[in-house]
Design an enzyme around this catalytic site. Structure first.
Site, PDB file in Angstrom:
ATOM      1  N   ASP A   1      60.951  27.320  44.128  1.00 31.97           N
ATOM      2  CA  ASP A   1      61.339  26.391  43.076  1.00 31.97           C
ATOM      3  C   ASP A   1      62.710  25.871  43.499  1.00 31.97           C
ATOM      4  O   ASP A   1      63.726  26.546  43.367  1.00 31.97           O
ATOM      5  CB  ASP A   1      61.413  27.096  41.717  1.00 31.97           C
ATOM      6  CG  ASP A   1      61.811  26.124  40.599  1.00 31.97           C
ATOM      7  OD1 ASP A   1      62.378  25.061  40.921  1.00 31.97           O
ATOM      8  OD2 ASP A   1      61.574  26.433  39.418  1.00 31.97           O
TER       9      ASP A   1
ATOM     10  N   TYR B   1      52.173  -1.238  42.691  1.00 35.52           N
ATOM     11  CA  TYR B   1      51.390  -0.060  42.282  1.00 35.52           C
ATOM     12  C   TYR B   1      51.262   0.924  43.440  1.00 35.52           C
ATOM     13  O   TYR B   1      51.327   2.140  43.253  1.00 35.52           O
ATOM     14  CB  TYR B   1      49.985  -0.488  41.796  1.00 35.52           C
ATOM     15  CG  TYR B   1      49.254   0.686  41.190  1.00 35.52           C
ATOM     16  CD1 TYR B   1      49.424   1.003  39.844  1.00 35.52           C
ATOM     17  CD2 TYR B   1      48.448   1.511  41.968  1.00 35.52           C
ATOM     18  CE1 TYR B   1      48.808   2.104  39.283  1.00 35.52           C
ATOM     19  CE2 TYR B   1      47.826   2.620  41.421  1.00 35.52           C
ATOM     20  CZ  TYR B   1      48.008   2.904  40.074  1.00 35.52           C
ATOM     21  OH  TYR B   1      47.402   4.005  39.525  1.00 35.52           O
TER      22      TYR B   1
ATOM     23  N   PHE C   1      60.379  27.829  22.080  1.00 40.96           N
ATOM     24  CA  PHE C   1      61.809  27.561  21.915  1.00 40.96           C
ATOM     25  C   PHE C   1      62.110  26.088  21.672  1.00 40.96           C
ATOM     26  O   PHE C   1      63.118  25.760  21.051  1.00 40.96           O
ATOM     27  CB  PHE C   1      62.595  28.063  23.142  1.00 40.96           C
ATOM     28  CG  PHE C   1      62.142  27.451  24.440  1.00 40.96           C
ATOM     29  CD1 PHE C   1      61.089  28.004  25.149  1.00 40.96           C
ATOM     30  CD2 PHE C   1      62.761  26.325  24.946  1.00 40.96           C
ATOM     31  CE1 PHE C   1      60.658  27.431  26.341  1.00 40.96           C
ATOM     32  CE2 PHE C   1      62.346  25.754  26.138  1.00 40.96           C
ATOM     33  CZ  PHE C   1      61.288  26.301  26.831  1.00 40.96           C
TER      34      PHE C   1
ATOM     35  N   PHE D   1      60.366  31.656  34.827  1.00 42.05           N
ATOM     36  CA  PHE D   1      60.915  30.487  34.146  1.00 42.05           C
ATOM     37  C   PHE D   1      59.825  29.977  33.210  1.00 42.05           C
ATOM     38  O   PHE D   1      58.641  30.043  33.531  1.00 42.05           O
ATOM     39  CB  PHE D   1      61.388  29.392  35.110  1.00 42.05           C
ATOM     40  CG  PHE D   1      62.023  28.276  34.339  1.00 42.05           C
ATOM     41  CD1 PHE D   1      63.267  28.479  33.749  1.00 42.05           C
ATOM     42  CD2 PHE D   1      61.363  27.079  34.110  1.00 42.05           C
ATOM     43  CE1 PHE D   1      63.845  27.492  32.948  1.00 42.05           C
ATOM     44  CE2 PHE D   1      61.939  26.089  33.310  1.00 42.05           C
ATOM     45  CZ  PHE D   1      63.175  26.303  32.737  1.00 42.05           C
ATOM     46  N   THR D   2      60.268  29.458  32.062  1.00 37.82           N
ATOM     47  CA  THR D   2      59.348  29.132  30.966  1.00 37.82           C
ATOM     48  C   THR D   2      58.151  28.282  31.406  1.00 37.82           C
ATOM     49  O   THR D   2      56.993  28.707  31.266  1.00 37.82           O
ATOM     50  CB  THR D   2      60.133  28.408  29.860  1.00 37.82           C
ATOM     51  OG1 THR D   2      60.844  27.313  30.444  1.00 37.82           O
ATOM     52  CG2 THR D   2      61.117  29.348  29.181  1.00 37.82           C
TER      53      THR D   2
ATOM     54  N   ARG E   1      68.585  31.309  25.400  1.00 37.24           N
ATOM     55  CA  ARG E   1      67.786  31.808  26.519  1.00 37.24           C
ATOM     56  C   ARG E   1      67.606  33.309  26.319  1.00 37.24           C
ATOM     57  O   ARG E   1      68.202  34.134  27.004  1.00 37.24           O
ATOM     58  CB  ARG E   1      68.465  31.536  27.873  1.00 37.24           C
ATOM     59  CG  ARG E   1      68.657  30.087  28.222  1.00 37.24           C
ATOM     60  CD  ARG E   1      67.463  29.374  28.852  1.00 37.24           C
ATOM     61  NE  ARG E   1      66.384  29.004  27.984  1.00 37.24           N
ATOM     62  CZ  ARG E   1      65.405  28.161  28.347  1.00 37.24           C
ATOM     63  NH1 ARG E   1      65.393  27.599  29.530  1.00 37.24           N
ATOM     64  NH2 ARG E   1      64.432  27.882  27.526  1.00 37.24           N
TER      65      ARG E   1
ATOM     66  N   LYS F   1      67.792  17.911  38.033  1.00 37.93           N
ATOM     67  CA  LYS F   1      68.970  18.789  38.138  1.00 37.93           C
ATOM     68  C   LYS F   1      69.760  18.399  39.388  1.00 37.93           C
ATOM     69  O   LYS F   1      70.473  17.402  39.373  1.00 37.93           O
ATOM     70  CB  LYS F   1      68.538  20.259  38.163  1.00 37.93           C
ATOM     71  CG  LYS F   1      68.091  20.807  36.807  1.00 37.93           C
ATOM     72  CD  LYS F   1      66.704  20.440  36.427  1.00 37.93           C
ATOM     73  CE  LYS F   1      66.145  21.255  35.286  1.00 37.93           C
ATOM     74  NZ  LYS F   1      64.812  20.806  34.881  1.00 37.93           N
TER      75      LYS F   1
HETATM   76  N1  PM9 Z   1      64.677  23.379  33.280  1.00 37.00           N
HETATM   77  C1  PM9 Z   1      66.472  23.538  31.766  1.00 37.00           C
HETATM   78  O1  PM9 Z   1      67.075  23.104  30.797  1.00 37.00           O
HETATM   79  C2  PM9 Z   1      64.580  21.894  31.322  1.00 37.00           C
HETATM   80  C3  PM9 Z   1      64.133  22.298  29.981  1.00 37.00           C
HETATM   81  S1  PM9 Z   1      63.875  23.994  29.595  1.00 37.00           S
HETATM   82  C4  PM9 Z   1      62.181  24.176  29.924  1.00 37.00           C
HETATM   83  O2  PM9 Z   1      66.929  24.463  32.487  1.00 37.00           O
HETATM   84  C5  PM9 Z   1      63.393  25.379  36.761  1.00 37.00           C
HETATM   85  C6  PM9 Z   1      64.180  26.437  37.440  1.00 37.00           C
HETATM   86  C7  PM9 Z   1      63.915  24.674  35.698  1.00 37.00           C
HETATM   87  C8  PM9 Z   1      63.122  23.682  35.045  1.00 37.00           C
HETATM   88  C9  PM9 Z   1      63.584  23.011  33.902  1.00 37.00           C
HETATM   89  C10 PM9 Z   1      61.820  23.437  35.553  1.00 37.00           C
HETATM   90  C11 PM9 Z   1      60.942  22.406  34.925  1.00 37.00           C
HETATM   91  C12 PM9 Z   1      61.360  24.163  36.609  1.00 37.00           C
HETATM   92  N2  PM9 Z   1      62.143  25.114  37.189  1.00 37.00           N
HETATM   93  O3  PM9 Z   1      62.034  20.144  33.088  1.00 37.00           O
HETATM   94  O4  PM9 Z   1      59.777  19.788  33.988  1.00 37.00           O
HETATM   95  O5  PM9 Z   1      65.151  24.953  35.292  1.00 37.00           O
HETATM   96  O6  PM9 Z   1      61.698  18.748  35.124  1.00 37.00           O
HETATM   97  O7  PM9 Z   1      61.393  21.151  35.258  1.00 37.00           O
HETATM   98  C13 PM9 Z   1      65.217  22.947  32.162  1.00 37.00           C
HETATM   99  P1  PM9 Z   1      61.205  19.890  34.296  1.00 37.00           P
END
Ligand code: PM9
Length: 459
Positions: free
Chosen positions: A217, A74, A451, A126-127, A384, A260
């Protein structure tokens, strides 16, 4: 003249996962069942999945071997210390807490730094990032250069911050109401477009003078480092690993989706240099994610991410990764298909406004194109455009982004050149038949990040 030599992937395939192409009739039915939203398709119904590069990478044998060395204690798991070492070595930040994925880090960061009434400038929204800023009471302001909103501009660093826009905003609202500037590496919504080292340095200098933090980011910062190496004068002799570290040194901390660049299926982190801020982050992470030495991740997943970080900065890996995106993009350009230029890091973005000029933006041209592509070839892409951009939080109207795009996103180390060929052939054929297509109407709209779950019907 030496003959051209192709690059080849720096790996061979040891395990395969079968995929199947449904018949056209089955695909047509599956798309209707999914409400013309590719997020609502079942993965089993997809042939080539280019929805996202997030959590979809293939891990190496070295990473899988690391999974067996998971220490699931843990507290104080050895894998946490490996991860902390990898982040310090390659990203250079002093402190980090793991989070379950990128938005976990965004949540904690926004809660710590943003007060109601604050303003957060950034190089395009970003979303999830913007939503967390808004939920914390902040207002996002786009301060990216104008070229980023023009899909035909071939500016090599369309992710750059426009310092004039930044300065005007800070003068207007006051530096004390700007908790940080939110800088994304390879700007996702602009088409995977990088920010230059020179621009990052200029942002840093400006912010230092005003007492404003810079938060990166870092989700695709390795890809950004590669573009600095190949596009920015003075960097070609430096390694991607060195460039990455120097780039991060121009910020005070970062949020990271490890799904990523870091080549894992789940995980992320929040990194900060400031001791007091880190203390706050460590306090909050136990509320929302988990203890500060696992933050929502299993020990084995932290090990895979530590190893993935090491692999992500290897030159042959990153060259082949971006080389595959380029391969797909070049073929589409040769076919005359309108895409965002220059070719970006993680995806090819089809310009749906020029693809389907007959469809008005509020009849969702990009959503329509993503649906057509799936029906044509079983390739899953992501909208997008106006659907992703959501609604204005004050007026409730649709946001109308200049960019109305369909993203063909390449998972890392997953698909072959033949998969790329099937993809561009299908897009090229749809482009030939583009005149007949009509748009969609939204019949279900969720409150947040619409979306993901919105549903549509054909007009
Ligand atoms: N990006 C993408 O497909 C995941 C789903 S769409 C909301 O591009 C950036 C630049 C991203 C991103 C996710 C996140 C969030 C933050 N910044 O999906 O929570 O491209 O791990 O990261 C998507 P998490």
């Amino acid at each position: 003249m030496p003959r051209h030599r192709s690059w080849a992937e720096p790996f061979r395939i040891k395990v395969v996962e079968p995929i199947h192409l449904l018949s056209r009739a089955e695909r047509t039915e599956a798309m209707a069942r999914a409400g013309y939203n590719t997020f609502l398709l079942r993965s089993d119904d997809v042939f080539i999945d280019l929805l996202t590069d997030s959590g979809t990478s293939a891990m190496s044998d070295y990473q899988w071997a690391g999974m067996m060395l998971g220490d699931e204690a843990y507290a104080g798991s050895r894998n946490f210390y490996h991860l902390e070492d990898a982040v310090r070595t390659h990203y250079g930040y002093r402190h980090m807490v793991p989070t379950h994925q990128g938005r976990g880090a965004e949540h904690i960061l926004s809660q710590i730094l943003i007060k109601p009434g604050d303003h957060v400038p950034g190089n395009m929204y970003f979303t999830t990032t913007r939503l967390h800023q808004e939920l914390a009471g902040g207002t996002f302001h786009d301060v990216i250069i104008d070229e980023a909103h023009d899909p035909t501009s071939t500016h090599p660093f369309k992710g750059n911050v426009d310092l004039g826009k930044l300065e005007r905003l800070v003068d207007e609202v006051g530096a004390e109401h700007v908790p940080y500037v939110s800088v994304a590496a390879t700007v996702n919504m602009a088409g995977g477009q990088p920010i230059s080292m020179a621009n990052m340095r200029a942002v840093r200098e400006y912010c230092r003078g005003k007492g404003i933090r810079v938060i990166l980011d870092a989700t695709r910062a390795v890809e950004n480092a590669y573009f600095i190496k190949v596009r920015e004068p003075g960097w070609s002799d430096r390694s991607v690993a060195e460039i990455l570290k120097e780039f991060c040194s121009l910020s005070d901390g970062c949020t990271m989706s490890g799904k990523k660049d870091a080549l894992v299926n789940i995980g992320g982190w929040l990194a900060l240099n400031d001791d007091d801020l880190f203390d706050e982050a460590r306090n909050l992470v136990v509320v929302y994610e988990g203890l500060h030495t696992y933050g929502g991740m299993a020990g084995r997943d932290m090990e895979a991410m530590a190893r993935g970080i090491e692999e992500s900065v290897q030159e042959d890996h990153i060259r082949a990764r971006i080389g595959q995106v380029e391969y797909l993009g070049r073929h589409l350009i040769d076919e005359g298909v309108p895409i965002v230029l220059p070719i970006g890091g993680h995806a090819i973005f089809l310009d749906a406004k020029r693809f389907y000029p007959q469809i008005p933006q509020d009849e969702f041209p990009a959503q329509t194109l993503a649906a057509e592509l799936y029906v044509d070839s079983g390739v899953r892409a992501m909208e997008r455009g106006i659907v992703s951009a959501g609604r204005n939080s004050t007026t409730g109207d649709h946001n109308y982004p200049k960019l109305e795009l369909v993203r063909l996103t390449l998972p890392r180390r997953v698909y072959t050149q033949a998969h790329m060929d099937v993809t561009w052939e299908s897009v090229a054929e749809l482009y030939e038949k583009r005149d007949q297509v009509r748009g969609l109407r939204m019949v279900y709209e969720p409150k947040y990040l619409r979306f993901f779950q919105a549903r549509f019907e054909r007009l």
